[in-house]
Design a protein around this motif. Structure first.
Motif, short mmCIF file in Angstrom:
data_model
loop_
_atom_site.label_atom_id
_atom_site.label_comp_id
_atom_site.label_asym_id
_atom_site.label_seq_id
_atom_site.Cartn_x
_atom_site.Cartn_y
_atom_site.Cartn_z
N LYS A 68 0.84 -1.20 0.00
CA LYS A 68 0.00 0.00 0.00
C LYS A 68 0.87 1.24 0.00
CE LYS A 68 -4.33 1.59 1.90
NZ LYS A 68 -5.47 1.26 2.75
N VAL A 70 0.81 5.43 0.67
CA VAL A 70 0.05 6.50 1.34
C VAL A 70 0.85 7.80 1.21
CG1 VAL A 70 -0.89 7.35 3.52
CG2 VAL A 70 -1.01 4.90 2.98
N GLN A 80 -1.96 8.83 12.54
CA GLN A 80 -2.97 8.23 11.67
C GLN A 80 -3.70 7.10 12.39
OE1 GLN A 80 -3.16 9.56 8.23
NE2 GLN A 80 -1.97 11.05 9.42
N THR A 81 -5.00 7.01 12.21
CA THR A 81 -5.75 5.87 12.75
C THR A 81 -5.82 4.76 11.71
OG1 THR A 81 -7.76 7.02 12.11
CG2 THR A 81 -7.09 7.18 14.41
N GLU A 82 -6.06 5.14 10.45
CA GLU A 82 -5.95 4.17 9.37
C GLU A 82 -4.49 4.07 8.95
OE1 GLU A 82 -8.64 4.13 6.02
OE2 GLU A 82 -10.00 5.46 7.13
N ASN A 83 -4.10 2.91 8.39
CA ASN A 83 -2.71 2.72 7.96
C ASN A 83 -1.73 3.09 9.08
OD1 ASN A 83 -3.50 2.08 5.20
ND2 ASN A 83 -4.03 4.24 5.05
N SER A 84 -1.93 2.44 10.22
CA SER A 84 -1.14 2.81 11.40
C SER A 84 0.36 2.60 11.21
CB SER A 84 -1.62 2.02 12.63
OG SER A 84 -1.51 0.63 12.40
N TRP A 85 0.75 1.78 10.25
CA TRP A 85 2.18 1.59 9.98
C TRP A 85 2.86 2.89 9.58
CZ3 TRP A 85 3.82 2.77 5.04
CH2 TRP A 85 2.83 2.83 4.04
N THR A 86 2.09 3.84 9.03
CA THR A 86 2.70 5.11 8.63
C THR A 86 3.14 5.95 9.82
OG1 THR A 86 0.56 6.26 8.59
CG2 THR A 86 1.27 5.18 6.54
N ASN A 87 2.61 5.64 11.01
CA ASN A 87 2.94 6.46 12.19
C ASN A 87 4.42 6.42 12.54
OD1 ASN A 87 0.45 7.66 12.83
ND2 ASN A 87 -0.29 5.76 13.75
#
Length: 387
Positions: A68, A70, A80-87
């Motif tokens: 994915k 982003v 971020q709550t969605e796609n928490s890996w981006t945090n």
């Protein structure tokens, strides 16, 4: 395909590639927030990032694991709550900006082979890889300790985990064939050689998630603080359990609150056990060190009360095996892995024998990882610049 190949396909650019390892901890559990000692090592499992600057005001992130991509504008960085890996990417970037560093838009691809949820701190691996890569890409001039604190800041403020500094420190400062004796009060550290002599470090994963960890963790912290407060009434120089002796606990805590006494007793004894364990390693005495691992598990299970039936089952199953020098639960507790010091030639026998017994008793599969100590965060490759 490697993360480099995937990055080149998506972004059509040559990346800087950085890897940062996961970690294990041999002794010193629940001592970090009591200003005590820990004994981690980096392992040969890594988070890897490929990165390059772009000419936009955006951070463009691709997860190989989730397949994915982003995009988040630099001006809109927030948890971020969605796609928490981006945090982990966004948190480190925000931490650098908060620290007064200039970061412009960049493209990044994230991959790795650190098992998630196995207690090897995959999150610290990602955060440290991102911090190291951004430091290199934008010539920010930060030291490894500063990068560790930036990665920790990201965990606190973006991942919502109030972790100590051990995970990030081990990931950045790891050294092959060595453990790190880290003083969590001063952040002073020493490398302690570990000569394995035909033995290996083996993790048995309970595949139990830490459902109780957060609430019980907070309760343990409160009990430790209560013990310190009781001692401090008579000894005002005491600021943490690091300053407390067993005599103080017997005199001032045990008569007041038996449960608090037992929790504090484990921490005080664990700090002493770790320092003596480091001497065992310097003397090449793996047998004595292994006994301390078993003693630590007993303290965590029976005194600090952060184990679970699955962890206890795995430690008890190898306790009387002559090919196992030591075993204990690793990490915050209530699940995760046991870490074991096992003779190399016996690993297959023990793992093969243990897996069906564990599944029959606990109704869960057993996962086995053999790990080696490794070096800390490093550059894998730099972009090729045309002559």
């Amino acid at each position: 395909m490697t993360v480099t190949d995937i990055f080149q396909q998506i972004f059509e650019a040559e990346p800087l590639v950085v890897q940062s390892p996961g970690r294990i901890n041999l002794l010193g559990e629940h001592t970090d927030y009591n200003e005590g000692f820990v004994l981690p090592a980096a392992v040969n499992k890594y988070a890897t990032v490929a990165i390059s600057a772009n000419d936009t005001g955006n951070i463009v992130m691709h997860s190989v694991q989730f397949n994915k991509t982003v995009t988040v504008p630099l001006a809109d960085i927030a948890p971020q709550t969605e796609n928490s890996w981006t945090n982990y990417v966004l948190g480190v970037t925000d931490g650098l900006i908060h620290g007064g560093k200039k970061v412009t838009g960049f493209n990044i691809a994230v991959d790795g082979d650190i098992p998630i949820g196995a207690g090897m701190s995959s999150s610290a691996g990602i955060s440290c890889a991102v911090a190291f890569a951004l430091n290199e890409l934008f010539s920010l001039g930060l030291s490894r300790e500063q990068l560790a604190r930036t990665a920790q800041w990201a965990e606190h403020n973006y991942a919502g985990v109030a972790c100590g500094i051990m995970d990030q420190f081990a990931s950045l400062f790891g050294k092959a064939n060595h453990l790190i004796q880290l003083d969590c009060r001063s952040i002073e550290y020493k490398y302690v050689p570990i000569e394995m002599e035909g033995y290996a470090l083996v993790l048995f994963n309970t595949n139990v998630k830490h459902n109780l960890a957060s609430t019980e963790y907070n309760q343990r912290r409160q009990q430790c603080e209560k013990g310190v407060a009781l001692v401090k009434e008579k000894y005002p120089q005491v600021n943490s359990l690091r300053d407390v002796t067993m005599d103080m606990l017997h005199e001032l805590v045990e008569p007041v609150d038996q449960s608090t006494f037992t929790r504090c007793k484990y921490v005080v004894e664990e700090n002493d056990r770790l320092l003596k364990g480091c001497e065992d390693l310097r003397n090449g005495d793996l047998v004595a060190f292994g006994k301390k691992m078993f003693a630590t598990h007993h303290g965590l299970s029976q005194e600090y009360n952060v184990s679970c039936p699955e962890l206890d089952f795995l430690v008890d199953a190898v306790r009387n095996d002559a090919d196992v020098l030591g075993a204990r639960m690793m990490g915050g507790g209530f699940g995760g892995c046991t870490i074991n010091l096992i003779k190399e030639e016996a690993i297959e026998r023990i793992a093969t024998d243990l897996a069906p017994k564990y599944e029959a008793a606990m109704g869960k599969p057993l996962t086995t990882y053999v790990v080696l100590t490794g070096d800390g965060t490093s550059i894998v490759s730099k972009p090729v610049v045309a002559a």
